[in-house]
Write a protein that holds these residues in place. Structure first.
Motif, PDB file in Angstrom:
ATOM      1  N   THR A  24       0.834  -1.119   0.047  1.00  0.00           N
ATOM      2  CA  THR A  24       0.048  -0.143   0.145  1.00  0.00           C
ATOM      3  C   THR A  24       0.972   1.461   0.002  1.00  0.00           C
ATOM      4  O   THR A  24       1.787   1.474   0.720  1.00  0.00           O
ATOM      5  CB  THR A  24      -0.821   0.013   1.269  1.00  0.00           C
ATOM      6  N   PHE A  25       0.545   2.213  -0.843  1.00  0.00           N
ATOM      7  CA  PHE A  25       1.324   3.295  -1.216  1.00  0.00           C
ATOM      8  C   PHE A  25       1.291   4.430   0.006  1.00  0.00           C
ATOM      9  O   PHE A  25       2.289   4.872   0.494  1.00  0.00           O
ATOM     10  CB  PHE A  25       0.867   4.015  -2.513  1.00  0.00           C
ATOM     11  N   ILE A  26       0.301   4.617   0.793  1.00  0.00           N
ATOM     12  CA  ILE A  26       0.461   5.656   1.738  1.00  0.00           C
ATOM     13  C   ILE A  26       1.038   5.444   2.991  1.00  0.00           C
ATOM     14  O   ILE A  26       1.850   6.243   3.162  1.00  0.00           O
ATOM     15  CB  ILE A  26      -1.196   5.757   1.985  1.00  0.00           C
ATOM     16  N   PRO A  27       0.907   3.952   3.404  1.00  0.00           N
ATOM     17  CA  PRO A  27       2.084   3.522   4.670  1.00  0.00           C
ATOM     18  C   PRO A  27       3.313   3.816   4.396  1.00  0.00           C
ATOM     19  O   PRO A  27       4.153   4.274   4.969  1.00  0.00           O
ATOM     20  CB  PRO A  27       1.649   2.099   4.950  1.00  0.00           C
ATOM     21  N   ALA A  34      -4.117   9.233  -3.306  1.00  0.00           N
ATOM     22  CA  ALA A  34      -5.315   9.261  -2.584  1.00  0.00           C
ATOM     23  C   ALA A  34      -6.676   9.098  -3.754  1.00  0.00           C
ATOM     24  O   ALA A  34      -7.482   8.529  -3.359  1.00  0.00           O
ATOM     25  CB  ALA A  34      -5.428  10.780  -2.062  1.00  0.00           C
ATOM     26  N   LEU A  35      -6.293   9.551  -4.956  1.00  0.00           N
ATOM     27  CA  LEU A  35      -7.350   9.524  -6.226  1.00  0.00           C
ATOM     28  C   LEU A  35      -7.660   8.213  -6.237  1.00  0.00           C
ATOM     29  O   LEU A  35      -8.827   7.429  -6.263  1.00  0.00           O
ATOM     30  CB  LEU A  35      -6.679  10.125  -7.251  1.00  0.00           C
ATOM     31  N   THR A  36      -6.385   7.070  -6.226  1.00  0.00           N
ATOM     32  CA  THR A  36      -6.851   5.558  -6.324  1.00  0.00           C
ATOM     33  C   THR A  36      -7.434   5.103  -5.101  1.00  0.00           C
ATOM     34  O   THR A  36      -8.272   3.987  -5.300  1.00  0.00           O
ATOM     35  CB  THR A  36      -5.405   4.971  -6.896  1.00  0.00           C
ATOM     36  N   MET A  37      -7.165   5.511  -4.074  1.00  0.00           N
ATOM     37  CA  MET A  37      -7.769   5.074  -2.716  1.00  0.00           C
ATOM     38  C   MET A  37      -9.392   5.193  -3.016  1.00  0.00           C
ATOM     39  O   MET A  37     -10.106   4.497  -2.452  1.00  0.00           O
ATOM     40  CB  MET A  37      -7.271   5.909  -1.826  1.00  0.00           C
TER      41      MET A  37
END
Lengths: 152, 499
Positions: free
Chosen positions: B201-204, B338-341
């Protein structure tokens, strides 16, 4: 002979990791795919080989022109103190992540911040107030307002 | 694009409140040295996950714009940029502050940051759609090269060491292969962990690289700066003028306009950002100024140009991010994450499939900048008080917020472990001068690279020539090669000169 530096070791770690990934790629992924697709192996194989080559280049460069990272930390008292603090905070973080699995967030968070205050030699009363208030504030914000259940 | 409906959506009290909240968070984060805009956007992203996408992006864009602007506050007050984009503001801002004109310098920073932000948003609104329309003609080969171009640009500006930049980028690409193979669904490097099936996961990873590692690195390189800060803060006068006069505005308008243009142009180039654009703007406006001797000694033109330029880069960076799916800088990389989220597909189709949403983003950008103006003018001086807070207190709290932030997005403990590992890796990367940007971009663009490479090869039965059989693909390939080779050549030239 030149001394081995952290830069060289890091390069070697990357080279070893790339070699392991290359081995994993070629042992766990299918070699063939339908409709002319080069398959799931091609990309990780190519990237692992690139990492291997680049890591060797970094190792060679680090021997010729090393970058000082942790080197000389023990000789400088101020650096030594900062490094010790960072290491203790890192251990405290690891402890928090472990505790978070077993005890409620409020307790784990309090212990985490309180130990950090101790590492930074804050006064006892301040440490208790700071740790309790920050933990409770974050708990309220996430658990109450954002409905994120913080107890694992 | 239906701007009227977008305006109606955004000028709703709830959206305005989220923009204001984002601006306030950005103001605090940007002011405090060590807390960067990337970190702020990464930490806020998991919090916005439960919100409607418009509310979420209202907050994120508020944070992003405001953090870049408020980085100038600490640059002016204590000669320490709050975010890397504010480095150039120390040149003249701090000199003005030492002469007792802190309030005035903060006023200039606010007004011209907003000027740059608004200018770049207008450019974004004009350029984004035609660029996306052009990109809609791209095939898989062009997309492959486009993704590589973004990565190559990020590597080429890794001044310290191109080899380390390449290595960091390749590590990011390798990490992007974890999870299900994008075309056939084979499990890759998941080690039977269900949480890894969707990939890393990108954000973490972002929180670990830019939050945890930054805090640990600051603790490691801890210097006794708190005392010097207090001395600087004590020097500041309370009653001096904040707003520039009409004559001063006339002097600053042209440099600010140039700074904004440079900001937009530099921001569009993947891998660059406000720091580079502000430095270029300072240099360019100094060359054409009637008072070049003032630059570096409290020039209001220099301050206006740099303030406008770093906020100008925001719109530029968003242009490539929204139109092509290639982030202009690390903050826009998080915004794309965030957009992909929110389940949106990034790339040129975003403007056709989610046109209404993109229209709202434009209006949010405009409103966020307009909100920064009064908030900045009214609170900038008060924000300086934040600089008296001991850095340790902030670092401790940020570490805890990072852990909660990484967990709260998917309520996954694996994400927390990923953040922790990324934090340790980021610490060593910083220590041994590996740039973090290429790794982030590699992770983000890896899937795009692989999918399009394999699609192209499938279409040509494995013939790699297909990768360069259109003029655009050839042009992009040349740009990739140029981006990678040019720093090596300049490095060799510098070595020859030194000899």
């Amino acid at each position: 002979m030149k001394k081995i530096t952290g830069d060289t070791i890091l390069g070697a770690v990357f080279a070893a990791a790339a070699a392991i990934m290359l081995w994993l790629t070629n042992t766990t992924l299918p070699s063939k795919a339908p409709m002319g697709d080069p398959g799931a192996r091609i990309f990780p194989t190519g990237v692992s080989i690139a990492i291997l080559i680049l890591a060797v280049a970094v190792i060679v460069r680090s021997v010729r022109k090393p970058i000082r990272g942790f080197e000389g930390v023990l000789q400088d008292p101020e650096k030594k103190q900062s490094a010790t603090r960072a290491l203790l905070v890192f251990l405290d973080l690891a402890l928090f992540l472990l505790l978070w699995n077993y005890i409620p967030f409020l307790a784990a968070g309090f212990i985490f911040l309180f130990l950090q205050c101790m590492i930074f030699r804050e006064k006892l009363l301040f440490s208790v107030i700071y740790s309790a208030s920050v933990t409770v504030a974050l708990y309220v914000m996430f658990s109450v307002f954002l409905k994120v259940r913080l107890n694992l | 694009m239906d701007y009227l409906s977008a305006i109606q959506h955004v000028l709703n009290p709830a959206v305005l409140l989220f923009i204001l909240a984002g601006v306030m968070v950005g103001l605090v984060v940007g002011t405090l040295p060590g807390l960067t805009s990337v970190m702020a956007v990464s930490l806020i992203t998991p919090l916005t996950f439960k919100l409607d996408s418009t509310y979420g992006f209202a907050m994120l864009l508020g944070v992003y714009n405001s953090a870049i602007f408020s980085g100038g506050i600490s640059a002016i007050a204590i000669n320490t940029p709050g975010t890397p984009a504010s480095i150039a503001q120390t040149f003249d801002g701090y000199s003005l502050s030492r002469r007792g004109r802190t309030g005035f310098a903060l006023g200039v920073n606010t007004i011209y940051s907003v000027f740059g932000g608004l200018f770049s948003t207008v450019c974004l609104m004009i350029a984004c759609e035609p660029l996306a329309r052009l990109a809609l003609h791209f095939g898989s080969a062009e997309y492959f090269w486009l993704a590589f171009f973004g990565l190559a640009m990020m590597i080429s500006i890794s001044h310290a060491n191109v080899v380390k930049g390449l290595l960091a980028g390749a590590i990011g690409l390798l990490l992007s292969t974890v999870g299900l193979d994008p075309l056939l669904g084979n499990k890759r490097f998941t080690f039977d962990n269900v949480s890894l099936l969707n990939g890393i996961t990108f954000i973490p990873v972002m929180i670990g690289l830019f939050g945890i590692s930054e805090m640990l690195y600051q603790m490691y390189t801890h210097k006794k700066t708190d005392e010097r800060r207090e001395e600087d803060i004590a020097h500041m006068g309370d009653k001096e003028r904040v707003l520039p006069t009409a004559k001063e505005h006339r002097r600053m308008t042209l440099p600010a306009l140039l700074g904004s243009i440079i900001g937009v142009v530099v921001g569009v180039v993947p891998g660059t950002g406000g720091d580079i654009s502000a430095l270029i703007s300072w240099d360019v406006t100094k060359r054409i100024s009637k008072h070049p001797e003032e630059y570096g000694n409290g020039s209001i033109e220099g301050l206006a140009a740099t303030s406008a330029s770093n906020n100008g880069a925001v719109g530029g960076a968003l242009t490539t991010a929204l139109a092509l799916g290639i982030p202009g800088d690390s903050s826009t990389a998080v915004l794309l994450g965030a957009l992909t989220m929110y389940g949106m597909v990034t790339g040129p189709t975003l403007l056709t499939k989610s046109a209404d949403f993109v229209g709202r983003l434009y209006i949010i950008m405009l409103v966020a900048n307009l909100i920064i103006l009064p908030v900045g003018l009214l609170t900038a001086k008060a924000c300086i008080k934040l600089l008296s807070v001991k850095s340790n207190y902030i670092q401790m709290a940020v570490l805890l917020i990072c852990c909660i932030g990484a967990y709260s997005m998917n309520r996954s403990y694996t994400d927390v472990i990923i953040m922790f590992i990324a934090g340790i890796a980021g610490f060593f990367f910083r220590m041994y001068q590996y740039p973090l940007g290429p790794m982030v971009l590699g992770l983000l663009l890896g899937e795009m690279c692989e999918t399009n490479l394999r699609r192209t090869l499938m279409l040509s039965n494995g013939n790699p020539v297909r990768l360069i059989n259109t003029p655009i693909a050839i042009a992009l390939m040349i740009l990739v090669v140029a981006a990678l080779v040019s720093p090596l050549i300049s490095d060799l030239r510098a070595k020859k000169k030194a000899k």
